[in-house]
Design a protein around this motif. Structure first.
Motif, PDB file in Angstrom:
ATOM      1  N   LEU A 122       0.833  -1.205   0.000  1.00 40.28           N
ATOM      2  CA  LEU A 122       0.000   0.000   0.000  1.00 40.28           C
ATOM      3  C   LEU A 122       0.863   1.248   0.000  1.00 40.28           C
ATOM      4  O   LEU A 122       0.571   2.230  -0.694  1.00 40.28           O
ATOM      5  CB  LEU A 122      -0.929  -0.005   1.211  1.00 40.28           C
ATOM      6  N   ASP A 123       1.938   1.222   0.776  1.00 41.20           N
ATOM      7  CA  ASP A 123       2.847   2.358   0.822  1.00 41.20           C
ATOM      8  C   ASP A 123       3.527   2.558  -0.524  1.00 41.20           C
ATOM      9  O   ASP A 123       3.622   3.678  -1.024  1.00 41.20           O
ATOM     10  CB  ASP A 123       3.885   2.145   1.923  1.00 41.20           C
ATOM     11  N   ALA A 124       3.990   1.476  -1.121  1.00 38.14           N
ATOM     12  CA  ALA A 124       4.669   1.564  -2.417  1.00 38.14           C
ATOM     13  C   ALA A 124       3.730   2.097  -3.498  1.00 38.14           C
ATOM     14  O   ALA A 124       4.159   2.820  -4.412  1.00 38.14           O
ATOM     15  CB  ALA A 124       5.219   0.199  -2.812  1.00 38.14           C
ATOM     16  N   MET A 125       2.448   1.763  -3.384  1.00 40.12           N
ATOM     17  CA  MET A 125       1.455   2.224  -4.356  1.00 40.12           C
ATOM     18  C   MET A 125       1.078   3.688  -4.137  1.00 40.12           C
ATOM     19  O   MET A 125       0.481   4.316  -5.015  1.00 40.12           O
ATOM     20  CB  MET A 125       0.175   1.389  -4.243  1.00 40.12           C
ATOM     21  N   GLY A 126       1.365   4.193  -2.931  1.00 42.18           N
ATOM     22  CA  GLY A 126       0.933   5.537  -2.596  1.00 42.18           C
ATOM     23  C   GLY A 126      -0.553   5.628  -2.356  1.00 42.18           C
ATOM     24  O   GLY A 126      -1.177   6.662  -2.636  1.00 42.18           O
ATOM     25  N   PHE A 127      -1.123   4.534  -1.824  1.00 38.53           N
ATOM     26  CA  PHE A 127      -2.567   4.532  -1.543  1.00 38.53           C
ATOM     27  C   PHE A 127      -2.769   4.768  -0.048  1.00 38.53           C
ATOM     28  O   PHE A 127      -2.454   3.906   0.769  1.00 38.53           O
ATOM     29  CB  PHE A 127      -3.211   3.217  -1.964  1.00 38.53           C
ATOM     30  N   PRO A 128      -3.309   5.920   0.359  1.00 40.95           N
ATOM     31  CA  PRO A 128      -3.428   6.248   1.774  1.00 40.95           C
ATOM     32  C   PRO A 128      -4.516   5.440   2.470  1.00 40.95           C
ATOM     33  O   PRO A 128      -5.619   5.269   1.930  1.00 40.95           O
ATOM     34  CB  PRO A 128      -3.784   7.735   1.772  1.00 40.95           C
ATOM     35  N   VAL A 129      -4.207   4.978   3.679  1.00 37.20           N
ATOM     36  CA  VAL A 129      -5.151   4.185   4.475  1.00 37.20           C
ATOM     37  C   VAL A 129      -5.078   4.630   5.923  1.00 37.20           C
ATOM     38  O   VAL A 129      -3.987   4.796   6.482  1.00 37.20           O
ATOM     39  CB  VAL A 129      -4.827   2.678   4.385  1.00 37.20           C
ATOM     40  N   TRP A 130      -6.236   4.795   6.529  1.00 39.19           N
ATOM     41  CA  TRP A 130      -6.355   5.009   7.970  1.00 39.19           C
ATOM     42  C   TRP A 130      -7.181   3.860   8.527  1.00 39.19           C
ATOM     43  O   TRP A 130      -8.296   3.602   8.035  1.00 39.19           O
ATOM     44  CB  TRP A 130      -7.034   6.340   8.273  1.00 39.19           C
ATOM     45  N   SER A 131      -6.665   3.160   9.515  1.00 38.63           N
ATOM     46  CA  SER A 131      -7.357   1.975  10.029  1.00 38.63           C
ATOM     47  C   SER A 131      -7.198   1.874  11.535  1.00 38.63           C
ATOM     48  O   SER A 131      -6.367   2.562  12.141  1.00 38.63           O
ATOM     49  CB  SER A 131      -6.821   0.707   9.368  1.00 38.63           C
ATOM     50  N   ALA A 132      -7.991   0.986  12.121  1.00 36.53           N
ATOM     51  CA  ALA A 132      -7.891   0.728  13.557  1.00 36.53           C
ATOM     52  C   ALA A 132      -6.914  -0.396  13.856  1.00 36.53           C
ATOM     53  O   ALA A 132      -6.547  -0.589  15.016  1.00 36.53           O
ATOM     54  CB  ALA A 132      -9.266   0.382  14.126  1.00 36.53           C
ATOM     55  N   ALA A 133      -6.489  -1.145  12.830  1.00 30.39           N
ATOM     56  CA  ALA A 133      -5.590  -2.275  13.066  1.00 30.39           C
ATOM     57  C   ALA A 133      -4.882  -2.651  11.776  1.00 30.39           C
ATOM     58  O   ALA A 133      -5.340  -2.339  10.671  1.00 30.39           O
ATOM     59  CB  ALA A 133      -6.372  -3.484  13.587  1.00 30.39           C
TER      60      ALA A 133
END
Length: 231
Positions: A122-133
């Motif tokens: 996900l980081d390499a793709m540059g796709f931002p994510v906010w999660s609880a876990a």
């Protein structure tokens, strides 16, 4: 809960949402009276992202990502996918394959009360994510839920098409009808903060700028010497 997929939901004006995101979550949250924050549990998987977008909401069962698959079809450029579950879950319901499908559709990121996996990808793709876990625990595709219905995260209601803002400070929702008010008040707050920053650089103390000496006195706080205190 009614098992539905609502199509063609109205959305906040994306250009206004983009401008609102530039102010940052902390500033907008303060400007709107400290409302809309989804809570400290939602953290960015990787630091450094700041996004704004319009909510596509998903209600899934714990450990079941069927409705996320259904939601992808409803996404448009500028959207942010917001996923909650019918009861608490930390399973890794979202990963690199989902992110690939969403990026193609112009989706700007994911907000989820559950877990995610494939975080390096996900980081390499540059796709931002906010999660609880973050969890490698897999999921099934077996139970009906809902897409584009009102959901609640952190005590805040999120309706489809509302503005979602997210950065390193967390995630907040701005109701579609409040975006204009958010822009006006955030600009006022930004100008106030800039004036305060300039004053602090000149050496002014917060005690004086905010009139806090009177507050300390009102609360009975005394200034005493070290000798008077017995040090």
């Amino acid at each position: 809960m009614r098992n539905v997929i609502v199509t063609d939901t109205p959305r906040a004006d994306i250009e206004k949402v983009d401008k609102l995101a530039e102010y940052g979550v902390a500033t907008v949250h303060e400007a709107l009276g400290r409302t809309g924050f989804l809570g400290p549990r939602l953290r960015p998987v990787h630091l450094g992202s700041r996004i704004g977008g319009t909510a596509v909401t998903v209600v899934s069962w714990p450990g079941d990502n069927l409705m996320i698959h259904a939601a992808v079809e409803q996404c448009r450029p500028g959207d942010v996918l917001v996923v909650t579950t019918t009861s608490p879950s930390t399973d890794g319901m979202f990963g690199e394959l989902f992110a690939t499908a969403l990026q193609v559709r112009g989706v700007r990121g994911l907000i989820t009360e559950a877990g995610v996996r494939d975080v390096t990808d996900l980081d390499a793709m540059g796709f931002p994510v906010w999660s609880a876990a973050v969890s490698a625990q897999g999921t099934v595709k077996a139970t009906a839920g809902a897409v584009n219905v009102p959901v609640s995260i952190g005590g805040q209601q999120i309706r489809p098409g509302d503005a979602i803002l997210a950065d390193d400070d967390g995630v907040m929702v701005v109701p579609r009808a409040d975006v204009d008010r958010g822009l006006e008040r955030s600009q006022v707050r930004l100008e106030k903060e800039e004036a305060t920053r300039a004053a602090f650089r000149e050496g002014e103390l917060g005690l004086d700028r905010y009139g806090l000496r009177a507050k300390l006195a009102e609360l009975g706080v005394e200034y005493v010497t070290a000798e008077e205190y017995g040090l």
